[in-house]
Write a protein that holds these residues in place. Structure first.
Motif, short mmCIF file in Angstrom:
data_model
loop_
_atom_site.label_atom_id
_atom_site.label_comp_id
_atom_site.label_asym_id
_atom_site.label_seq_id
_atom_site.Cartn_x
_atom_site.Cartn_y
_atom_site.Cartn_z
N UNK A 131 15.64 3.14 16.63
CA UNK A 131 15.51 3.63 18.17
C UNK A 131 14.45 4.48 18.22
N UNK A 132 13.35 4.24 19.12
CA UNK A 132 12.29 5.15 19.26
C UNK A 132 11.75 4.78 20.80
N UNK A 133 10.59 5.10 20.92
CA UNK A 133 9.73 4.72 22.09
C UNK A 133 8.65 3.99 21.53
N UNK A 134 8.54 2.70 21.96
CA UNK A 134 7.43 1.74 21.67
C UNK A 134 6.75 1.22 22.82
N UNK A 135 5.30 0.71 22.45
CA UNK A 135 4.55 0.16 23.40
C UNK A 135 3.82 -1.06 22.87
N UNK A 136 3.85 -2.04 23.74
CA UNK A 136 3.15 -3.17 23.52
C UNK A 136 2.71 -3.94 24.75
N UNK A 137 2.44 -5.26 24.78
CA UNK A 137 1.94 -5.88 26.01
C UNK A 137 2.96 -7.19 26.17
N UNK A 138 2.96 -7.51 27.51
CA UNK A 138 3.76 -8.88 27.63
C UNK A 138 3.23 -9.79 26.83
N UNK A 139 1.95 -9.92 26.77
CA UNK A 139 1.47 -11.20 25.91
C UNK A 139 2.04 -11.15 24.49
N UNK A 140 1.99 -9.78 23.87
CA UNK A 140 2.39 -9.66 22.41
C UNK A 140 3.75 -9.96 22.18
N UNK A 141 4.62 -9.71 23.18
CA UNK A 141 5.86 -9.88 23.17
C UNK A 141 6.33 -11.46 22.86
N UNK B 224 0.90 -1.20 0.10
CA UNK B 224 -0.13 0.00 -0.13
C UNK B 224 0.84 1.25 0.03
N UNK B 225 0.16 2.45 -0.30
CA UNK B 225 0.89 3.75 -0.28
C UNK B 225 1.55 3.92 1.11
N UNK B 226 2.61 4.33 1.30
CA UNK B 226 3.21 4.56 2.51
C UNK B 226 4.24 3.42 3.15
N UNK B 227 3.97 2.26 2.39
CA UNK B 227 4.92 1.09 2.72
C UNK B 227 6.34 1.67 2.78
N UNK B 228 7.10 1.24 3.77
CA UNK B 228 8.55 1.58 3.87
C UNK B 228 9.32 0.41 2.92
N UNK B 229 9.96 0.81 2.30
CA UNK B 229 10.67 -0.08 1.16
C UNK B 229 12.03 -0.17 1.84
N UNK B 230 12.63 0.74 2.52
CA UNK B 230 14.11 0.95 2.97
C UNK B 230 14.21 2.06 4.08
N UNK B 231 15.00 1.75 5.18
CA UNK B 231 14.97 2.71 5.90
C UNK B 231 16.56 2.40 6.45
N UNK B 232 17.04 3.83 7.32
CA UNK B 232 18.23 3.70 8.10
C UNK B 232 18.16 5.00 8.88
N UNK B 233 19.00 4.75 10.11
CA UNK B 233 18.97 5.75 11.29
C UNK B 233 20.41 6.00 11.59
N UNK B 234 20.56 7.39 11.83
CA UNK B 234 21.78 7.76 12.05
C UNK B 234 22.04 8.58 13.42
N UNK B 235 23.06 8.36 14.03
CA UNK B 235 23.11 9.45 15.28
C UNK B 235 24.21 10.29 14.90
N UNK B 236 23.65 11.47 14.46
CA UNK B 236 24.76 12.66 14.04
C UNK B 236 25.77 12.77 15.07
N UNK B 237 27.11 13.24 14.64
CA UNK B 237 28.13 13.30 15.61
C UNK B 237 28.08 14.57 16.29
N UNK B 238 27.66 14.72 17.52
CA UNK B 238 27.50 15.72 18.32
C UNK B 238 28.46 15.63 19.60
N UNK B 239 28.74 16.79 19.97
CA UNK B 239 29.69 16.87 21.41
C UNK B 239 28.43 16.77 22.23
N UNK B 240 28.56 15.77 23.21
CA UNK B 240 27.58 15.38 24.27
C UNK B 240 28.26 15.56 25.54
N UNK B 241 27.51 15.39 26.42
CA UNK B 241 27.98 15.21 28.03
C UNK B 241 27.06 14.26 28.69
#
Length: 455
Positions: free
Chosen positions: A268-278, A77-94
């Motif tokens: 990486x993001x926030x997800x929700x489910x149930x114990x039974x569904x895991x 269907x329209x909106x189906x994800x064919x490919x994806x990638x996630x990056x953690x841009x290099x940032x100075x962190x503390x």
């Protein structure tokens, strides 16, 4: 972007990008994709401009790219994800600043157990088996027992060559010795050393550091080098939560179960489910529901306000099921399983990968856990009240490490030395924008020196 296809242009797709601050979306956009057969094209994604100038210590920023179908097709269907990638841009962190909660914690060395009490919480550690029991917060039982060492998983079809002696290695644990003390910042510390009759050479220590707010930082150290045991299948701990704790929320890899050698698809993001569904009912029952790269993980009961959240010092593996490892190991088809009312919460340092041995080569060496060294990991159990509406990422931030990036040394040297850039021709604009992007990505916020541009 390069179009590898010899048959289709890429104009049937669109490129969707998102910039997130931890689990919070900052900005998103959609770019047109029109790349001819076997050609390439450049795309400018303005995610750098969306990063805030002032950032809290311990925050992480993610750029997620998705290539999606624009219209319905026979296969998607329209909106189906064919490919994806996630990056953690290099940032100075503390790292986020940690400050122990104010208040006192009482530790009483009793005849049969070590009893710990705070203003809102209590638990005990048995002197017979060294097990932590009856963790209660604001009058609500959150954990009946645990963390208990665990070095086994219900074998996968590919685990045919694993050392089966790990299955019973920690049976009938007993408390060998214990020590009660205090950290330099005033928190109470209890260290237990455990012994196991089936594997006398297996050494496991659990250290509990207790705060006045009820947070318990657990460090487990295991050393099996004095045994004849083979590679670990898993290094972790199991806890038992009361019946009713069913709703799961986590921040980390997802959205489904993963293995250490099967997680490149994860986002990486926030997800929700149930114990039974895991739980996934594989026809040949085996380990299921494991999540890698977890930053925090919580299981809540809709009928109770109080809950525990797990925060790994480094990313950990987690799972929550209505079955024990023994249940999953004994059953063959899933109809032989009877779910428990309690929830079994697992927090692991690591598990062996899945490999391909049932129909191909065995495990790659990088996904094995060899029994050649001591292993140690740390996580914190933090009680909280759901009705207070706390931001769980903020709540756990002081207990979690983030990846520190000191920046590109070449960029830092560039910013130190270059005071002015002169552009002579409009044709140099593209190169200037590229230079600006590199500077913003790798050197953002690292220098107070200003640079001027003249044309």
């Amino acid at each position: 972007m390069y179009n590898e296809s010899s048959f289709d242009d890429l104009n049937r797709y669109e490129l969707v990008w998102r910039v997130s601050e931890d689990d919070t979306l900052l900005a998103s956009g959609t770019e047109k994709v029109d790349v001819k057969l076997r050609e390439e094209a450049d795309f400018y994604i303005p995610f750098i401009e969306e990063l805030p100038d002032g950032r809290k210590a311990g925050e992480e920023y993610y750029l997620t790219l998705e290539v999606r179908q624009k219209t319905d097709t026979l296969y998607a269907k329209a909106g189906h994800v064919m490919a994806q990638e996630q990056f953690l841009p290099p940032e100075t962190l503390q790292q986020a600043h940690y400050q122990p909660a104010e208040g006192s914690v009482e530790v009483r060395d009793g005849d049969d157990s070590i009893v710990v009490n705070g203003s809102d919480f209590s638990f005990s550690i048995g002197k017979q088996d060294g097990m932590l029991r009856d963790y209660t917060y604001r009058g609500t039982l959150l954990m009946s027992e645990g963390p208990a060492p665990n070095f086994y998983r219900a074998p996968l079809n590919n685990d045919s060559s694993h050392d089966k002696k790990w299955k019973t290695a920690v049976n009938n644990q007993s408390l060998k010795e214990y020590e009660i003390g205090e950290t330099k910042d005033g928190r109470q510390k209890i260290r237990t050393a455990l012994s196991f009759p089936e594997q006398p050479g297996l050494r496991v220590a659990l250290e509990y550091i207790v705060e006045a707010n009820g947070a318990v930082t657990v460090t487990m150290t295991s050393d099996a080098t004095d045994t004849a045991l083979g590679n670990y299948l898993r290094i972790g701990t199991n806890m038992r939560l009361p019946a009713g704790y069913e709703n799961v929320c986590w921040y980390g890899n997802g959205p489904v179960e993963l293995m250490s050698d099967r997680n490149h698809f994860a986002v990486v993001k926030k997800y929700e489910t149930t114990v039974s569904k895991l739980f996934y009912p594989y026809l040949d029952t085996q380990d299921t529901g494991t999540l890698t790269g977890t930053k925090w993980f919580t299981v809540t009961d809709p009928e109770r306000e109080e809950a525990l959240i797990v925060a790994g010092r480094e990313d950990v593996e987690t799972s929550a099921l209505h079955f024990t490892v023994s249940d999953l190991t004994k059953a063959r088809p899933p109809y032989e399983l009877t779910p428990e009312r309690d929830t079994i919460l697992s927090v692991n340092l690591a598990s062996q990968g899945a490999g391909n041995k049932s129909c191909g080569p065995d495990m790659l060496a990088e996904y094995l856990i060899p029994n050649k060294q001591e292993y140690s990991y740390e996580y914190t159990l933090i009680p909280y009240a759901a009705e207070e509406g706390k931001n769980l990422t903020e709540l756990t931030r002081p207990y979690r490490n983030v990846e520190i990036d000191e920046g590109n040394p070449a960029v830092k040297a560039f910013e130190k030395e270059v005071k002015e850039i002169i552009v002579y021709s409009p044709s140099q604009l593209a190169a200037l924008l590229d230079l600006k992007a590199i500077r913003l990505m790798a050197g953002r916020g690292q220098s107070s020196q200003s640079k001027s541009v003249r044309s």
